[in-house]
Design a protein around this motif. Structure first.
Motif, PDB file in Angstrom:
ATOM      1  N   LEU A 101       0.833  -1.201   0.000  1.00 14.10           N
ATOM      2  CA  LEU A 101       0.000   0.000   0.000  1.00 14.10           C
ATOM      3  C   LEU A 101       0.868   1.252   0.000  1.00 14.10           C
ATOM      4  CD1 LEU A 101      -2.644   1.583   0.223  1.00 14.10           C
ATOM      5  CD2 LEU A 101      -2.599   1.143   2.688  1.00 14.10           C
ATOM      6  N   LEU A 102       1.882   1.279   0.852  1.00 15.83           N
ATOM      7  CA  LEU A 102       2.733   2.466   0.954  1.00 15.83           C
ATOM      8  C   LEU A 102       3.517   2.708  -0.330  1.00 15.83           C
ATOM      9  CD1 LEU A 102       3.944   2.028   4.623  1.00 15.83           C
ATOM     10  CD2 LEU A 102       2.254   3.668   3.753  1.00 15.83           C
ATOM     11  N   ASP A 103       3.922   1.660  -1.012  1.00 20.19           N
ATOM     12  CA  ASP A 103       4.623   1.817  -2.284  1.00 20.19           C
ATOM     13  C   ASP A 103       3.736   2.556  -3.289  1.00 20.19           C
ATOM     14  OD1 ASP A 103       6.989   1.270  -3.942  1.00 20.19           O
ATOM     15  OD2 ASP A 103       5.609  -0.003  -5.081  1.00 20.19           O
ATOM     16  N   VAL A 104       2.465   2.178  -3.357  1.00 22.55           N
ATOM     17  CA  VAL A 104       1.523   2.870  -4.242  1.00 22.55           C
ATOM     18  C   VAL A 104       1.373   4.326  -3.816  1.00 22.55           C
ATOM     19  CG1 VAL A 104      -0.922   3.001  -4.928  1.00 22.55           C
ATOM     20  CG2 VAL A 104       0.284   0.796  -4.939  1.00 22.55           C
ATOM     21  N   MET A 105       1.286   4.564  -2.514  1.00 19.39           N
ATOM     22  CA  MET A 105       1.111   5.937  -2.014  1.00 19.39           C
ATOM     23  C   MET A 105       2.345   6.790  -2.281  1.00 19.39           C
ATOM     24  SD  MET A 105      -0.973   5.011   1.457  1.00 19.39           S
ATOM     25  CE  MET A 105      -1.176   6.719   1.996  1.00 19.39           C
ATOM     26  N   ILE A 106       3.533   6.219  -2.157  1.00 23.02           N
ATOM     27  CA  ILE A 106       4.776   6.941  -2.457  1.00 23.02           C
ATOM     28  C   ILE A 106       4.783   7.352  -3.928  1.00 23.02           C
ATOM     29  CG2 ILE A 106       7.284   6.684  -2.698  1.00 23.02           C
ATOM     30  CD1 ILE A 106       7.094   4.816  -0.160  1.00 23.02           C
ATOM     31  N   HIS A 107       4.432   6.421  -4.797  1.00 30.09           N
ATOM     32  CA  HIS A 107       4.357   6.753  -6.221  1.00 30.09           C
ATOM     33  C   HIS A 107       3.289   7.809  -6.488  1.00 30.09           C
ATOM     34  CE1 HIS A 107       6.908   3.216  -6.799  1.00 30.09           C
ATOM     35  NE2 HIS A 107       7.176   3.718  -7.992  1.00 30.09           N
ATOM     36  N   THR A 108       2.163   7.716  -5.807  1.00 28.51           N
ATOM     37  CA  THR A 108       1.102   8.716  -5.963  1.00 28.51           C
ATOM     38  C   THR A 108       1.624  10.102  -5.598  1.00 28.51           C
ATOM     39  OG1 THR A 108      -0.644   7.107  -5.511  1.00 28.51           O
ATOM     40  CG2 THR A 108      -1.184   9.434  -5.142  1.00 28.51           C
ATOM     41  N   ALA A 109       2.341  10.192  -4.488  1.00 29.48           N
ATOM     42  CA  ALA A 109       2.874  11.490  -4.056  1.00 29.48           C
ATOM     43  C   ALA A 109       3.867  12.045  -5.071  1.00 29.48           C
ATOM     44  CB  ALA A 109       3.529  11.366  -2.681  1.00 29.48           C
ATOM     45  N   PHE A 110       4.835  11.220  -5.457  1.00 30.57           N
ATOM     46  CA  PHE A 110       5.895  11.716  -6.343  1.00 30.57           C
ATOM     47  C   PHE A 110       5.465  11.798  -7.804  1.00 30.57           C
ATOM     48  CE2 PHE A 110       8.892  10.534  -2.823  1.00 30.57           C
ATOM     49  CZ  PHE A 110       9.315  11.844  -2.578  1.00 30.57           C
ATOM     50  N   ASN A 111       4.312  11.238  -8.160  1.00 24.10           N
ATOM     51  CA  ASN A 111       3.793  11.447  -9.513  1.00 24.10           C
ATOM     52  C   ASN A 111       3.343  12.885  -9.710  1.00 24.10           C
ATOM     53  OD1 ASN A 111       4.266   8.958 -10.655  1.00 24.10           O
ATOM     54  ND2 ASN A 111       2.256   8.138 -10.132  1.00 24.10           N
ATOM     55  N   ASN A 112       3.144  13.603  -8.613  1.00 21.26           N
ATOM     56  CA  ASN A 112       2.823  15.023  -8.692  1.00 21.26           C
ATOM     57  C   ASN A 112       4.143  15.790  -8.688  1.00 21.26           C
ATOM     58  OD1 ASN A 112       2.237  17.773  -7.978  1.00 21.26           O
ATOM     59  ND2 ASN A 112       0.177  17.063  -7.540  1.00 21.26           N
ATOM     60  N   PRO A 113       4.472  16.498  -9.762  1.00 15.78           N
ATOM     61  CA  PRO A 113       5.771  17.173  -9.848  1.00 15.78           C
ATOM     62  C   PRO A 113       5.986  18.251  -8.783  1.00 15.78           C
ATOM     63  CG  PRO A 113       4.384  17.703 -11.751  1.00 15.78           C
ATOM     64  CD  PRO A 113       3.659  16.672 -10.956  1.00 15.78           C
TER      65      PRO A 113
END
Length: 173
Positions: A101-113
């Motif tokens: 779950l956290l891996d997805v959330m980390i990617h979600t955060a950093f997908n925003n420039p």
């Protein structure tokens, strides 16, 4: 495993994961009371209505059962996001669900420039959480000693951070 937002129908199941003030404090911090109130539970909802997002509550489900819950908050002015309130269904612990779950959330955060930093606070005695965060690339930045009162005990808080450059380098490796 299915990852989605937390829904009103999940509230009852989540409440059942906690049996004491100590357990709620470990999950949500010292400002949240046990048993969990309706007012607090409402703060976990309405992720899809926020523009821009301030606090998103993610949930995972395994075979229809609520498996894990975590929040991602945003401080747009300072270009940072914060992982918080990570909990795994007690019946499903030890299966790596939090990490997924956290891996997805980390990617979600950093997908925003706009996001340059992701941070979190954890109680150092929560060794499973500490191992998960470090495995995901978070770096321990410091400890506030005896900063949270839980009954007669005093708990330390450890601060962790992950910078965009670290995330990018780790993703490329």
């Amino acid at each position: 495993m299915q990852i989605d937002f937390f829904h009103a129908a999940d509230q009852s199941e989540l409440r059942g994961w906690f049996s004491s003030q100590q357990a709620v404090t470990q999950w949500a911090g010292p400002g949240v009371a046990w048993p969990l109130t309706e007012e607090f539970m409402r703060t976990l909802l309405d992720a899809d209505k926020q523009q821009p997002a301030r606090l998103l509550t993610f949930a995972t489900r395994c075979e229809g059962q609520l498996a894990a819950v975590a929040q991602l908050s945003f401080d747009w002015e300072n270009h940072l996001a914060c992982l918080c309130r990570v909990a795994v269904n007690p019946a499903l612990r030890g299966k790596g669900l939090a990490g997924q779950l956290l891996d997805v959330m980390i990617h979600t955060a950093f997908n925003n420039p706009a996001i340059e930093r992701l941070e979190l606070v954890v109680y150092p005695h929560n060794l499973a959480a500490v191992r998960t965060y470090e495995k995901l690339g978070f770096v321990r930045e410091g400890v506030r000693r005896a900063c949270v009162a839980v009954g007669d005990a005093r708990w330390d808080s450890a601060f962790y951070g992950l910078l965009r450059a670290e995330f990018t380098a780790r993703s490329a490796a």
